[in-house]
Design a protein around this motif. Sequence first.
Motif, mmCIF file in Angstrom:
data_model
loop_
_atom_site.group_PDB
_atom_site.id
_atom_site.type_symbol
_atom_site.label_atom_id
_atom_site.label_comp_id
_atom_site.label_asym_id
_atom_site.label_seq_id
_atom_site.Cartn_x
_atom_site.Cartn_y
_atom_site.Cartn_z
ATOM 1 N N TRP A 102 0.840 -1.186 0.000
ATOM 2 C CA TRP A 102 0.000 0.000 0.000
ATOM 3 C C TRP A 102 0.874 1.235 0.000
ATOM 4 O O TRP A 102 2.064 1.166 0.326
ATOM 5 C CB TRP A 102 -0.955 -0.012 1.198
ATOM 6 N N TYR A 104 1.330 5.569 0.841
ATOM 7 C CA TYR A 104 0.866 6.760 1.535
ATOM 8 C C TYR A 104 2.025 7.737 1.669
ATOM 9 O O TYR A 104 3.195 7.378 1.447
ATOM 10 C CB TYR A 104 0.276 6.417 2.908
ATOM 11 N N ASP A 105 1.712 8.966 2.030
ATOM 12 C CA ASP A 105 2.728 9.995 2.230
ATOM 13 C C ASP A 105 2.998 10.148 3.719
ATOM 14 O O ASP A 105 2.101 10.505 4.496
ATOM 15 C CB ASP A 105 2.274 11.345 1.648
ATOM 16 N N ASN A 133 -3.462 2.160 -4.578
ATOM 17 C CA ASN A 133 -3.472 2.609 -3.196
ATOM 18 C C ASN A 133 -3.374 1.393 -2.283
ATOM 19 O O ASN A 133 -2.607 0.488 -2.556
ATOM 20 C CB ASN A 133 -4.748 3.426 -2.920
#
Length: 295
Positions: A102, A104-105, A133
């Motif tokens: 997955w 993400y930031d 995502n």
Amino acid sequence: MKKIIMTAVFAAFIAGAAFSEAETGVDLSFYASTRGEMQINFVPQWKFPFLRGESPLTSGNNITLKLDAALSPIWAGLSGDAVLTVFPFLSFTTGAMAGTGWNYDLFGKVPLVGLGLNSRTNADDPNDGVTGNGFDGAVWDVHAGTAVQFDIAAFFPGGWNHVVMQIYNELQYFAYTKARGDELWYYLGDDGMNMNAFRHSFDLFAGYAMPVFVDLAGYQLSGTLPFYNAEAGSGVRNRGYSLTHAFIVNFKINKSWSIMTIARVTNGFKDPITGAYEREWRFDRVQFIATWRIK
């Protein structure tokens, strides 16, 4: 139905008896690197005597079954391998892996990419072109390989005579379920140049094992080359091997704990977006692996 149940019970009994005779071990590893990566691996394994003979060449023959459950901030996966050792210097491996990632930031600024399609077009924007995502598909592989190894101490016994070498070659099919044809994809924060393809990989290791606190120091050259994309029906050209020089030092704390440090230098793509596949050598990372031998 009764015969099926009896057969299943008998098979379970035989399997249970075999596992009760197996030499077992469980490792728990904690991984970190200078790139901010973290991962935990839980690795149980079972070693069974197999085709053992009376001679020194066959007295240690065995089959080892090993599972590896991995979890990191951007990835979770499970792999399994069966390793057949037929001589002290020769073994064969077969297995499979499956997992998902997955993206993400971190703190809203640092992109962490576990898995996703690569449609990147802007070299100056690290967030450009990652399609996918959380849990967006899965990565899997099936693989088979062989290892040839050598230890000088086999000919000149002694605690200080363990000069070791190993050559491992592997053929695998490596794929991402969301990718089609020759689409490229990201995997565990790499350069996004993966594709669904058959690959050849190798590891060449040379080192010195010692009966002291620093119990292993060595060098490893690793390489991976995709050579045929079955979905596109064509060979993979102009890539060359992705190579890594690794300098390894292992510290044995006690019978249960060890810490390994690995400094890596790789020949990554200079500009993956252009498709020119020009490579350059650069420092990659230092890895730290603390392993607890539970039993």
